[in-house]
Design a protein around this motif. Structure first.
Motif, PDB file in Angstrom:
ATOM      1  N   TYR A 193       0.831  -1.210   0.000  1.00 10.81           N
ATOM      2  CA  TYR A 193       0.000   0.000   0.000  1.00 10.81           C
ATOM      3  C   TYR A 193       0.868   1.264   0.000  1.00 10.81           C
ATOM      4  O   TYR A 193       0.644   2.190  -0.785  1.00 10.81           O
ATOM      5  N   LEU A 194       1.864   1.302   0.880  1.00  8.27           N
ATOM      6  CA  LEU A 194       2.682   2.519   0.997  1.00  8.27           C
ATOM      7  C   LEU A 194       3.431   2.806  -0.312  1.00  8.27           C
ATOM      8  O   LEU A 194       3.573   3.960  -0.712  1.00  8.27           O
ATOM      9  N   ALA A 195       3.910   1.752  -0.968  1.00  6.98           N
ATOM     10  CA  ALA A 195       4.617   1.959  -2.228  1.00  6.98           C
ATOM     11  C   ALA A 195       3.672   2.533  -3.274  1.00  6.98           C
ATOM     12  O   ALA A 195       4.015   3.465  -4.015  1.00  6.98           O
ATOM     13  N   LYS A 196       2.461   2.013  -3.314  1.00  7.40           N
ATOM     14  CA  LYS A 196       1.504   2.527  -4.295  1.00  7.40           C
ATOM     15  C   LYS A 196       1.099   3.959  -3.984  1.00  7.40           C
ATOM     16  O   LYS A 196       0.930   4.787  -4.885  1.00  7.40           O
ATOM     17  N   LEU A 197       0.971   4.228  -2.699  1.00  9.25           N
ATOM     18  CA  LEU A 197       0.649   5.600  -2.304  1.00  9.25           C
ATOM     19  C   LEU A 197       1.759   6.554  -2.736  1.00  9.25           C
ATOM     20  O   LEU A 197       1.519   7.607  -3.324  1.00  9.25           O
ATOM     21  N   ALA A 198       3.000   6.146  -2.464  1.00  9.08           N
ATOM     22  CA  ALA A 198       4.138   6.997  -2.816  1.00  9.08           C
ATOM     23  C   ALA A 198       4.274   7.133  -4.335  1.00  9.08           C
ATOM     24  O   ALA A 198       4.546   8.214  -4.855  1.00  9.08           O
ATOM     25  N   TYR A 199       4.070   6.027  -5.042  1.00 10.43           N
ATOM     26  CA  TYR A 199       4.249   6.057  -6.493  1.00 10.43           C
ATOM     27  C   TYR A 199       3.157   6.879  -7.173  1.00 10.43           C
ATOM     28  O   TYR A 199       3.334   7.361  -8.280  1.00 10.43           O
ATOM     29  N   ARG A 200       2.040   7.008  -6.513  1.00 10.45           N
ATOM     30  CA  ARG A 200       1.045   7.930  -7.051  1.00 10.45           C
ATOM     31  C   ARG A 200       1.390   9.366  -6.648  1.00 10.45           C
ATOM     32  O   ARG A 200       1.148  10.311  -7.395  1.00 10.45           O
ATOM     33  N   GLY A 201       1.981   9.493  -5.462  1.00 13.93           N
ATOM     34  CA  GLY A 201       2.335  10.822  -4.971  1.00 13.93           C
ATOM     35  C   GLY A 201       3.290  11.570  -5.891  1.00 13.93           C
ATOM     36  O   GLY A 201       3.219  12.792  -6.011  1.00 13.93           O
TER      37      GLY A 201
END
Ligand SMILES: [Zn+2]
Length: 1091
Positions: free
Chosen positions: A847-855
């Motif tokens: 989840y955190l990676a996807k959040l960051a990669y969208r960020g």
């Protein structure tokens, strides 16, 4: 309480039952799901909590079957309205005004009869000539048309004589329908004639007889490929004639490492040595021995014997052996949980890690293969959730493939009445619905609304309140199942037609020259026999079509009644349409001869092309329009080589700029350069047109922009930089085979419903959303995940827990409309300790990676990184403050379930998207960003923390996988050989002192120095070690969704820098911290938060 009651004996599903007997045949061979209650009696009880009425005091709607109030709890529009966004849409080729008249024939059936006379008719268009420039093409063709002696094509075709000028920018037909044959009596300009003798020119509407297009027929010898007039496209990085362009840029795997001294990373000095670390603060099962974290580190043995200047003895620092080890955690979980099946009967059970092999028995909750959560015990209140900062998210893979030992979801058919649903929230019947009033009504577990049981669904309850047919009905007793959808669930209230696959092949200079076109056409001849099939069907229902393109598009009629395929050229790319309907999408077995003939001819037809420019958006438009005309969903397979710079909608410019790195404008590199593709994606989704993109770039192609349509349509992107048949064909063909054969759900919509108290607020993945609740996927395969974040909107209760129901409506590959339902029940807690005890760090990282990669699309990369660190520090600080036993501030205390959070987080922070090294291109970053967005938990786990296996320590006879070692140079012994994989890359690292016997066994050379560095395959040798290593490589590849090309790296070779990039516990060349340093940094952050 139901909890303590013994589970009633299970009834095998194989018994006749009205519900779904009709579909057993389509799942033939699948044994009835014998649910053996006795061995798992402990889990088999009814789910506690859900079958009760809501406890008093819990705010819930009064039981009522009446129409719900128009409150926020009404989440589920009826199925019709859920598809309201699918308008009828214009019928294909709906042209406007003047174009209409010219295009009218387009929608008429193509009449092959008058074809023969056309053979000798003059060309109105030369579809694959090697025009020196666009301007010249126009002139030539205008000239040809003017002087051409013949009239228009037969009136039956109705395409009319093209205008004489190609230059017209209007929407008129221009040369688009100019498929007259190339006039044999009309001499083209010399340069053209040499390269493309008239006889080779395909004739529009004429049978493409192979004999008509000899590869190098009598028009003079084919000029060397580097001869010829200057090419267009020079502005964008050199003409294709510039061989150096290809030769000098190596494949990404072998790109030269960044300049800098080869050698080991600088010694890892901790700025804060001597932290007291402690683990298992106040609770939690201790996994393995607890190391003494206080031990200061003073020079651990350095296995790698790194070259370079002598290093000063490192000062005291943390002992790497004393900090949490991913290897140890993975191993412990395998040992503790790998031997028994994971039975999903109980609420809120944390599943084994993704790295553990285990079987799943569905007893009421969805398998972790379908849904994994960041935590299986969620705080009752939003205040608690905010305090802890642990994201509440589920990583959902609705069509996940199951191992052969596990049965796929049963298909339930309720006939014309369709699935039983809650009147108010439209949740589907599931094991958590509570039947009341003798079985005449049921209370919804999601919204508490009471709904009448339809008469045909009525069943008596037993003395425990459970329906007597509980074990006969998957929707009452299993976590995952499917419903056959009724016509109400279909677009425009019509049952869908079987999907179609359209292969769209770039035939520009680069594609032909690299050998791609020939390789692909050859492969398709056999691959088309392996299109996805449903159940025991003998033949795939999927129809296929073919398009080739460069600056213009060539459509092919491959109708079975034709002796030879026919080509039609559309050069009016500004307003794309499909020039033929009948004969474009065909059944493979019926049209096999014509298709084979076409695939034989395509490489010959374009063998001499000089066309370097390509279009891109019109190709997708054409495929989508073809599906629209055929009124079916489908998938486009695009094989594309270059930045689409030809004049056309969606034309792009080269805007790569490395100077933007680490600036506020870096985000623009991840954003599409035009909004055009976004709108195109929306149209594709409305049509159920999924796009898979295979890229073969020799330079920047703007993946961030080209990837928009695949991304939003649930498609996949594959990238083969500097593709060469010799070195890359195995990888490409493996990916292609897998991609074409994999099961896909088309025209899908996913809705996640939750019980009162939480709701889905955010979604990550490759899909499109036109409202805030429905995830639309033109296509969804078994590899793709959707990550869903939940937030509180009310208080949860420990008694009721929390429920998630994911419903995926889709069209199967045989054209059957279905609903796949996954249910999962979670616990709720009022103590933070319960939250921290039931977390799943791998899912959290996903989840955190996807959040960051969208960020990174909207914020500077540094901001994104800082936010990640800050959130994780808060998570750990909250634990320390509220859950851990008191201890001195100098101790770092990590929750048992999250003890790997720092090391994994550091890997995310150091990844190519968030902290790229100089060798990482803009396209690579955009590519990885998109890949990660759809990854499941197992894929992100190995992607961020690669697997590293020593190969010679285990006896060769052993069939077990060697135990992994930590991804650090310190763990490498120069006397050993290692395999490293991360799901995309695969390395074989050979230590400089490895035994001669090992070298001989693996490489068939006498010494280390004679091993060919950069080798991409091991020789097939008949000895146990060679066989074992090759088997291991095969098994790695079989576990991953993409083929990993092997790269052999020798210690101290220059390629080693590439390999070291994956030793993620070490300091990275791009500035990423070592694990030890990062742990110290996290500790500092946590202390700041606590003070
Ligand atoms: Zn409901």
């Amino acid at each position: 309480m139901n909890v303590n009651q013994p589970a009633p004996p299970g009834v095998p599903y194989g018994q006749p039952q009205p519900g779904y007997t009709g579909y057993q045949s389509s799942y033939g061979g699948q044994p009835g799901p014998i649910i053996p209650p006795s061995p798992y009696g402990a889990y088999n009880g009814p789910m506690p909590g859900y079958q009760q009425l809501p406890p008093p005091g819990v705010p819930r709607a009064p039981p009522s079957s009446g129409t719900p109030p128009a409150s926020t709890t009404v989440r589920g529009p009826s199925s019709q309205s859920a598809y309201g966004q699918f308008g009828q849409g214009d019928v294909q080729n709906g042209p406007s005004s003047t174009v209409q008249m010219q295009r009218a024939p387009v929608s008429q059936p193509f009449v092959p009869a008058p074809v023969a006379p056309l053979v000798n008719q003059p060309a109105a268009f030369q579809p694959y000539g090697p025009p020196p420039t666009s301007a010249q093409v126009t002139t030539q063709m205008a000239g040809m048309q003017i002087s051409g002696p013949a009239g228009p094509p037969p009136s039956g075709l109705g395409y009319g004589l093209p205008p004489t000028s190609m230059a017209s920018a209007s929407g008129s037909f221009q040369g688009s329908n100019l498929y007259g044959s190339y006039p044999q009596n009309l001499a083209p300009p010399t340069s053209l004639a040499q390269a493309h003798p008239g006889a080779q020119t395909p004739q529009c509407c004429a049978p493409m007889q192979a004999s008509s297009f000899p590869p190098s027929a009598a028009g003079g010898p084919r000029p060397p490929s580097i001869a010829g007039p200057s090419m267009p496209g020079q502005s964008f990085g050199g003409p294709p004639v510039s061989q150096s362009n290809h030769a000098s840029s190596p494949p990404p795997q072998t790109q030269p490492p960044m300049p800098g001294p080869p050698g080991p990373p600088p010694p890892m000095h901790s700025s804060q040595p001597g932290y007291q670390l402690q683990q298992n603060g106040s609770f939690g099962p201790a996994r393995g021995p607890q190391p003494n974290y206080g031990g200061a580190y003073s020079g651990a043995p350095n296995f790698a014997s790194p070259p370079g200047p002598p290093q000063p003895p490192p000062p005291k620092r943390l002992d790497p052996d004393s900090i949490p080890s991913p290897i140890q955690v993975i191993e412990d979980d395998r040992n503790n949980r790998g031997s028994e099946p994971f039975v999903t009967g109980a609420r809120g059970q944390v599943p084994p890690l993704v790295t553990t092999n285990f079987l799943v028995k569905d007893q009421g909750n969805a398998s972790p293969r379908y849904i994994r959560c960041t935590s299986y015990n969620i705080p009752c209140t939003s205040d608690m959730a905010k305090q802890a900062q642990v994201p509440l998210a589920a990583v959902i893979k609705p069509l996940a493939k199951l191992p052969p030992e596990e049965a796929p979801p049963y298909v339930v058919d309720h006939g014309e009445s369709g699935p039983v649903r809650c009147n108010r929230c439209k949740a589907y019947m599931c094991p958590f619905m509570q039947f009341i009033e003798g079985g005449r009504r049921f209370q919804c577990c999601f919204c508490s609304c009471v709904t009448e049981v339809p008469p045909q669904y009525f069943q008596h309850l037993d003395h425990t309140g459970k329906r007597v047919d509980f074990y006969d009905r998957p929707e009452l007793s299993l976590g995952s199942y499917e419903f056959l959808a009724t016509v109400d669930y279909c677009k425009n209230n019509k049952f869908p037609r079987p999907p179609a696959f359209i292969f769209m092949i770039d035939v520009s200079y680069n594609a032909v020259r690299s050998g791609l076109v020939r390789l692909l056409c050859e492969e398709l001849k056999s691959l088309l026999d392996f299109l996805p099939r449903e159940g025991g069907a003998e033949e795939s229902a999927i129809r296929v079509g073919f398009v080739t393109y460069n600056k213009v598009l060539h459509f092919y009629n491959v109708k079975s009644s034709l002796a030879q395929p026919q080509m039609m050229v559309v050069s009016d790319v500004a307003d794309m349409f499909v020039p033929l309907l009948d004969g474009f999408l065909v059944n493979v077995s019926e049209s096999r001869t014509v298709i084979t003939s076409l695939l034989d001819q395509i490489p010959e037809m374009f063998a001499d092309t000089r066309e370097t420019e390509t279009v891109f958006a019109p190709v997708i438009q054409a495929g989508m329009e073809a599906l629209k005309a055929a009124e079916c969903p489908g998938k486009l397979f695009l094989f594309h080589t270059s930045l689409p710079i030809a004049e056309a909608p969606g034309k792009l410019k080269n805007r790569d700029d490395r100077k933007l790195l680490n600036t506020d404008k870096e985000k623009t590199l991840f954003q599409p350069q035009t909004g055009f593709y976004q709108s195109l994606a929306k149209e594709c989704v409305a049509q159920g047109c999924c796009v898979d993109l295979f890229l073969f770039p020799n330079q920047y192609v703007d993946v961030a922009t080209l990837g928009v349509v695949p991304y939003h349509t649930g498609g996949s992107i594959y990238k083969y930089a500097c593709f060469q048949v010799e070195s890359d064909q195995e990888r490409f063909l493996s990916d292609l085979r897998r991609d074409v054969q994999k099961d896909v759900g088309f025209d899908a919509v996913m809705r996640v419903r939750t019980s009162t108290g939480i709701r889905a607020t955010d979604f990550f993945g490759a899909f499109y959303m036109s409202n805030t609740t429905d995830v639309e996927l033109a296509g969804l395969d078994g590899d793709k995940t959707v990550t869903v974040e939940f937030k509180h909107d009310d208080r949860l209760s420990e008694d009721s827990g929390a429920l998630i129901q994911c419903a995926l409506l889709y069209t199967s590959c045989a054209g059957q409309r279905r609903l796949r339902i996954h249910n999962l029940s979670l616990n709720c807690c009022t103590q933070l300790a319960d939250l921290y005890r039931n977390c799943e760090t791998d899912t959290l990282i996903n989840y955190l990676a996807k959040l960051a990669y969208r960020g990174v699309l909207s914020s500077p990369v540094k901001t994104v990184r800082d936010a990640l660190i800050s959130q994780c520090a808060q998570i750990l600080a909250c634990y320390r403050k509220n859950c851990a036993s008191p201890s001195s501030a100098g101790q770092l205390i990590l929750p048992e379930c999250m003890k790997l959070l720092p090391v994994y987080l550091n890997c995310v922070l150091k990844s190519d998207v968030l902290q790229p090294g100089v060798e990482v291109t803009t396209d690579d970053r955009a590519y990885v960003r998109q890949l990660v967005t759809s990854m499941d938990v197992a894929e992100t786990n190995v992607f961020f923390y690669p697997r590293l296996l020593p190969l010679t320590k285990v006896p060769v006879e052993s069939s077990a996988e060697p135990p992994a070692v930590r991804a650090s140079e310190e763990r490498l012994s120069k006397g050993d050989v290692y395999l490293l994989e991360n799901g995309l890359n695969l390395f074989l690292w050979v230590g400089a002192s490895v035994q001669q016997g090992v070298v001989q066994s693996l490489f068939s050379v006498p010494s280390f120095s004679q091993i060919n560095s950069g080798l991409s395959a091991l020789p097939v040798l008949e000895n146990p070690l060679s066989k074992r290593v090759r088997d291991l490589i095969d098994s790695f590849r079989a576990q991953r969704s993409r083929y990993m090309k092997l790269i052999v790296v020798k210690q101290e070779d220059k390629l080693e820098m590439l390999f070291k990039h994956f030793l993620v516990e070490d300091k990275s060349l791009s500035g990423g911290a070592s694990y030890v340093d990062f742990l110290c940094h996290m500790h500092k952050e946590i202390r700041q938060l606590l003070s």
